[in-house]
Scaffold this motif. Structure first.
Motif, mmCIF file in Angstrom:
data_model
loop_
_atom_site.group_PDB
_atom_site.id
_atom_site.type_symbol
_atom_site.label_atom_id
_atom_site.label_comp_id
_atom_site.label_asym_id
_atom_site.label_seq_id
_atom_site.Cartn_x
_atom_site.Cartn_y
_atom_site.Cartn_z
ATOM 1 N N ILE A 18 -60.792 -12.361 0.485
ATOM 2 C CA ILE A 18 -59.525 -12.365 -0.249
ATOM 3 C C ILE A 18 -58.394 -11.908 0.670
ATOM 4 C CG2 ILE A 18 -58.283 -11.391 -2.226
ATOM 5 C CD1 ILE A 18 -60.552 -13.343 -2.958
ATOM 6 N N GLU A 19 -58.680 -10.914 1.505
ATOM 7 C CA GLU A 19 -57.654 -10.427 2.447
ATOM 8 C C GLU A 19 -57.253 -11.533 3.422
ATOM 9 O OE1 GLU A 19 -56.045 -7.496 2.239
ATOM 10 O OE2 GLU A 19 -57.218 -7.314 0.387
ATOM 11 N N LEU A 20 -58.237 -12.357 3.818
ATOM 12 C CA LEU A 20 -57.943 -13.471 4.717
ATOM 13 C C LEU A 20 -57.079 -14.520 4.018
ATOM 14 C CD1 LEU A 20 -58.561 -14.309 7.623
ATOM 15 C CD2 LEU A 20 -60.563 -15.524 6.797
ATOM 16 N N LEU A 21 -57.377 -14.768 2.754
ATOM 17 C CA LEU A 21 -56.552 -15.704 1.970
ATOM 18 C C LEU A 21 -55.106 -15.226 1.910
ATOM 19 C CD1 LEU A 21 -58.874 -16.554 -1.068
ATOM 20 C CD2 LEU A 21 -58.039 -18.162 0.641
ATOM 21 N N LYS A 22 -54.929 -13.927 1.766
ATOM 22 C CA LYS A 22 -53.577 -13.355 1.689
ATOM 23 C C LYS A 22 -52.796 -13.600 2.986
ATOM 24 C CE LYS A 22 -54.690 -9.678 -1.618
ATOM 25 N NZ LYS A 22 -54.831 -8.215 -1.819
ATOM 26 N N LYS A 23 -53.511 -13.561 4.116
ATOM 27 C CA LYS A 23 -52.845 -13.802 5.408
ATOM 28 C C LYS A 23 -52.367 -15.244 5.518
ATOM 29 C CE LYS A 23 -55.273 -10.253 8.078
ATOM 30 N NZ LYS A 23 -56.207 -9.990 9.199
ATOM 31 N N TYR A 24 -53.138 -16.177 4.958
ATOM 32 C CA TYR A 24 -52.759 -17.594 5.021
ATOM 33 C C TYR A 24 -51.701 -17.956 3.981
ATOM 34 C CZ TYR A 24 -56.184 -19.044 8.483
ATOM 35 O OH TYR A 24 -56.890 -19.208 9.651
ATOM 36 N N PHE A 25 -51.603 -17.148 2.944
ATOM 37 C CA PHE A 25 -50.588 -17.383 1.908
ATOM 38 C C PHE A 25 -49.757 -16.112 1.717
ATOM 39 C CE2 PHE A 25 -53.896 -20.492 0.931
ATOM 40 C CZ PHE A 25 -53.164 -21.647 0.685
ATOM 41 N N PRO A 26 -48.997 -15.728 2.751
ATOM 42 C CA PRO A 26 -48.265 -14.452 2.697
ATOM 43 C C PRO A 26 -47.181 -14.404 1.618
ATOM 44 C CG PRO A 26 -47.578 -15.746 4.597
ATOM 45 C CD PRO A 26 -48.757 -16.439 4.016
ATOM 46 N N LYS A 27 -46.708 -15.562 1.172
ATOM 47 C CA LYS A 27 -45.637 -15.581 0.171
ATOM 48 C C LYS A 27 -46.164 -15.545 -1.262
ATOM 49 C CE LYS A 27 -42.269 -17.902 3.133
ATOM 50 N NZ LYS A 27 -41.384 -19.073 3.293
ATOM 51 N N LEU A 28 -47.491 -15.564 -1.390
ATOM 52 C CA LEU A 28 -48.100 -15.451 -2.717
ATOM 53 C C LEU A 28 -48.646 -14.039 -2.919
ATOM 54 C CD1 LEU A 28 -50.211 -18.732 -3.056
ATOM 55 C CD2 LEU A 28 -47.943 -18.286 -4.003
#
Length: 317
Positions: free
Chosen positions: A24-34
């Protein structure tokens, strides 16, 4: 601000989220504006419609991949999130099967999308080139395929070879008998075999010639039939060596050639036989070519960063 809710059905959230929610933390890095929140069996994302739509699409790709392979890690997430379509990383279910039950019950199988494509290509072609940087599992996956073919009696022998280019294949100045001179150059091949075949059985196979490990120069004049043959470090072959090797192919033979065009140790102005072969054989039917990249690196996570760092200062002709 809009939101989207993705519910995990028939999937264990803990496995999908990763240890300490690492995925989930990795997903956050790829979608920083979400704003992404994972709770229970749900993933919520808040943000602009356009980004939410892309997030939803990528999540469906990740869920499909996880359902198929029961595995999700940094490499998989990176490849899925940066691919144009599932064709870039998706492979048949059979390509992800266990290749060999190794020593101590170790399950050996292709771990990345391109390694699985290598398994598929070897199934479809008698000659395959596996090209990629260090640590991408080219040789290891190839040796596993060779051991499987031997165990299944598809071939009668395994032949592993590589050019001893560091010594110019002139090994006379090294101490010891021929085996002792060659072993340092063949060590990666021995290491892979020791993972897959018990020590006593491996020694017997080497003793009776079922498994042969030799420098490329020793292939001259031979016809290699009923064999799974791997040429490792192919980037260090010359034109003549590569042509000689390719024309050794006999009946019921599988040839796998691995190499990294970015690590050529040949003298300056010497053309790499591997680079040349890739150009002249790319349209030949029955020859497969698989290109692995830094997303396939399965060594320490720093290896990937090292490869990326060197890309910025190197230019390979």
């Amino acid at each position: 601000m809009n939101e989207i809710i993705i519910e995990l059905e028939e999937i264990t959230p803990k496995e999908f989220f990763g240890a300490h929610n690492a995925n989930i933390e990795l997903l956050k890095k790829y979608f920083p504006k979400l704003k992404i929140v994972a709770r229970g069996n749900k993933i919520k994302a808040f943000g602009d419609d356009e980004l939410l739509e892309e997030f939803d699409r990528r999540m469906k790709m990740l869920l499909t991949h996880f359902t198929k392979y029961n595995k999700l890690d940094e490499n998989v997430i990176e490849r899925v999130l940066t691919s144009q379509s599932s064709d870039d990383y998706s492979t048949s279910a059979s390509s992800g099967e266990v290749l060999v039950h190794g020593v101590g019950g170790k399950l050996i199988k292709a771990q990345t999308a391109n390694q699985r494509k290598l398994v598929e290509s070897m199934r479809e072609n008698d000659m395959v080139f596996a090209i990629g940087p260090a640590g991408t599992g080219k040789t290891y996956t190839g040796v596993a395929l060779a051991v499987r073919a031997l165990k299944n009696k598809e071939v009668k022998r395994i032949i592993l070879t590589r050019p001893a280019v560091e010594a110019g294949e002139n090994l006379g100045f090294l101490p010891g008998d021929l085996k002792e001179k060659l072993d340092p150059y063949m060590q990666p091949l021995y290491d892979a075999l020791r993972d897959m075949i018990p020590a006593e059985k491996l020694a017997m196979y080497i003793e009776n010639g079922t498994i042969q490990i030799a420098p490329l120069a020793f292939m001259r004049g031979r016809t290699l039939d009923n064999a799974f043959v791997i040429l490792d470090e192919g980037q260090n072959t010359t034109h003549n060596q590569m042509k000689m090797f390719l024309t050794r192919m006999g009946k019921n033979a599988k040839f796998l050639l691995t190499g990294d065009p970015g690590q050529i140790d040949l003298p300056r102005r010497t053309i790499s036989g591997l680079k040349e072969a890739l150009l002249i054989l790319r349209d030949v039917e029955g020859v497969g070519m698989i290109f692995l990249d830094d997303k396939d690196v399965i060594r320490h996570r720093l290896v990937k960063k090292v490869i990326e760092a060197y890309k910025s200062i190197e230019h390979v002709d």
